[in-house]
Design an enzyme around this catalytic site. Structure first.
Site, PDB file in Angstrom:
ATOM      1  N   GLY A  18       0.782  -1.233   0.000  1.00  0.00           N
ATOM      2  CA  GLY A  18       0.000   0.000   0.000  1.00  0.00           C
ATOM      3  C   GLY A  18       0.814   1.283   0.000  1.00  0.00           C
ATOM      4  O   GLY A  18       0.350   2.312   0.490  1.00  0.00           O
ATOM      5  N   SER A  19       2.023   1.242  -0.605  1.00  0.00           N
ATOM      6  CA  SER A  19       2.783   2.500  -0.644  1.00  0.00           C
ATOM      7  C   SER A  19       2.093   3.521  -1.557  1.00  0.00           C
ATOM      8  O   SER A  19       2.158   4.723  -1.305  1.00  0.00           O
ATOM      9  CB  SER A  19       4.231   2.268  -1.061  1.00  0.00           C
ATOM     10  N   LEU A  96      -4.848  -7.242  -6.528  1.00  0.00           N
ATOM     11  CA  LEU A  96      -4.543  -8.348  -7.437  1.00  0.00           C
ATOM     12  C   LEU A  96      -5.759  -9.075  -7.998  1.00  0.00           C
ATOM     13  O   LEU A  96      -5.630 -10.087  -8.672  1.00  0.00           O
ATOM     14  CB  LEU A  96      -3.622  -9.356  -6.724  1.00  0.00           C
ATOM     15  N   LYS A  97      -6.950  -8.548  -7.720  1.00  0.00           N
ATOM     16  CA  LYS A  97      -8.170  -9.173  -8.254  1.00  0.00           C
ATOM     17  C   LYS A  97      -8.805  -8.230  -9.269  1.00  0.00           C
ATOM     18  O   LYS A  97      -8.591  -7.014  -9.216  1.00  0.00           O
ATOM     19  CB  LYS A  97      -9.184  -9.372  -7.123  1.00  0.00           C
ATOM     20  N   LEU A  98      -9.645  -8.819 -10.117  1.00  0.00           N
ATOM     21  CA  LEU A  98     -10.456  -7.966 -10.990  1.00  0.00           C
ATOM     22  C   LEU A  98     -11.585  -7.381 -10.158  1.00  0.00           C
ATOM     23  O   LEU A  98     -12.143  -8.072  -9.301  1.00  0.00           O
ATOM     24  CB  LEU A  98     -11.094  -8.811 -12.087  1.00  0.00           C
ATOM     25  N   ASN A 113      -6.294   2.667 -12.271  1.00  0.00           N
ATOM     26  CA  ASN A 113      -5.314   1.683 -11.806  1.00  0.00           C
ATOM     27  C   ASN A 113      -3.930   2.187 -12.173  1.00  0.00           C
ATOM     28  O   ASN A 113      -3.774   2.964 -13.111  1.00  0.00           O
ATOM     29  CB  ASN A 113      -5.566   0.328 -12.492  1.00  0.00           C
ATOM     30  N   HIS A 115      -0.055   0.762 -13.078  1.00  0.00           N
ATOM     31  CA  HIS A 115       0.661  -0.456 -13.464  1.00  0.00           C
ATOM     32  C   HIS A 115       2.150  -0.122 -13.623  1.00  0.00           C
ATOM     33  O   HIS A 115       2.481   0.906 -14.230  1.00  0.00           O
ATOM     34  CB  HIS A 115       0.088  -0.991 -14.787  1.00  0.00           C
ATOM     35  N   ASP A 156      -5.737  -4.611 -16.853  1.00  0.00           N
ATOM     36  CA  ASP A 156      -4.763  -3.670 -17.434  1.00  0.00           C
ATOM     37  C   ASP A 156      -5.158  -3.200 -18.837  1.00  0.00           C
ATOM     38  O   ASP A 156      -4.295  -3.050 -19.715  1.00  0.00           O
ATOM     39  CB  ASP A 156      -3.363  -4.334 -17.498  1.00  0.00           C
TER      40      ASP A 156
HETATM   41  C1  GRF Z   1       2.844  -1.102  -7.629  1.00  0.00           C
HETATM   42  O1  GRF Z   1       4.030  -1.313  -8.355  1.00  0.00           O
HETATM   43  C2  GRF Z   1       1.671  -0.940  -8.578  1.00  0.00           C
HETATM   44  O2  GRF Z   1       2.010  -0.362  -9.789  1.00  0.00           O
HETATM   45  C3  GRF Z   1       1.249  -2.354  -8.818  1.00  0.00           C
HETATM   46  O3  GRF Z   1       1.464  -3.019  -7.599  1.00  0.00           O
HETATM   47  C4  GRF Z   1       2.448  -2.329  -6.839  1.00  0.00           C
HETATM   48  C5  GRF Z   1       1.802  -2.001  -5.540  1.00  0.00           C
HETATM   49  O4  GRF Z   1       2.677  -1.423  -4.622  1.00  0.00           O
HETATM   50  N1  GRF Z   1      -0.101  -2.413  -9.339  1.00  0.00           N
HETATM   51  P1  GRF Z   1       2.110  -0.796  -3.301  1.00  0.00           P
HETATM   52  O5  GRF Z   1       1.240  -1.846  -2.632  1.00  0.00           O
HETATM   53  O6  GRF Z   1       1.341   0.428  -3.672  1.00  0.00           O
HETATM   54  O7  GRF Z   1       3.331  -0.479  -2.478  1.00  0.00           O
END
Ligand code: GRF
Length: 203
Positions: A18-19, A96-98, A113, A115, A156
């Protein structure tokens, strides 16, 4: 100047650290993001993103479809939760889910989102975290980057709002590349969500 009564309500979906969630919260506090994260949703009970939410005094919700009798009931409950918090925009950040179809339809053009690569390359199911950076390094590409895009029913896939290129260095490991890419994620996610909220991407 008269301040609006309340900020636009944002929900953030996470599965891990969750950064990016933190970057959104910080941007909201500093005023860079014209909106407030009022709800954090995770499919993983142990996601550190949930701890971040708690530390910030933000409500959270663990959403596990298997806890419900049917997927429909799960998805209805999720949508009801979003409504209860008057959510207007959704940001997925390492989720990680849709997202369920009912949510995607209800929030059409209001879900973003992020990516960690230059889509359409290195996207799709299974392309997350170190898998993405490993694939980029193995391909020999000299640049990677970030993509911030609208969310639709396909992983994506939605309209790209913003991309930033990041160089790939000869001695990069997935970790060193991920760190360089993540810096850009933290810099841009809130800015682009802010533009979306302000209607700057409306056609
Ligand atoms: C990030 O690289 C984001 O682009 C991807 O998953 C990672 C999540 O990192 N979808 P965080 O949980 O926000 O630290």
């Amino acid at each position: 100047m008269v301040e609006p009564l309340s900020k636009v309500h944002i929900a953030v979906f996470v599965s891990g650290g969750g950064s990016n969630l933190q970057a959104l919260i910080d941007a909201s506090k500093s005023g860079l993001l014209k909106g407030e994260v009022v709800l954090v949703i995770s499919n993983m009970r142990k996601a550190y993103g949930l701890v971040r939410a708690e530390k910030e005094g933000i409500d959270s919700f663990v959403f596990k479809i298997k806890k419900y009798d049917t997927p429909e009931k799960a998805n209805d409950d999720l949508l009801a939760k979003l409504k209860k918090y008057d959510i207007e925009y959704i940001a997925t950040a390492g989720y990680l889910k849709l997202l369920p179809l009912n949510v995607v339809k209800t929030y059409k053009d209001k879900i973003v989102n992020i990516h960690p690569a230059l889509l359409p390359k290195y996207g799709g199911k299974g392309m997350y975290g170190h898998h993405v950076h490993e694939a980029v390094i193995n391909s020999g590409d000299e640049e990677s980057g970030i993509t911030i895009h609208l969310v639709d029913e396909i992983y994506d896939h939605g309209n790209i709002l913003h991309q930033v290129k990041v160089p790939v260095k000869k001695d990069d490991t997935p970790d060193t590349l991920a760190a360089r890419v993540l810096k850009q994620e933290h810099l841009w996610y809130a800015r682009i969500l802010d533009k979306l909220i302000k209607g700057e991407y409306r056609k």
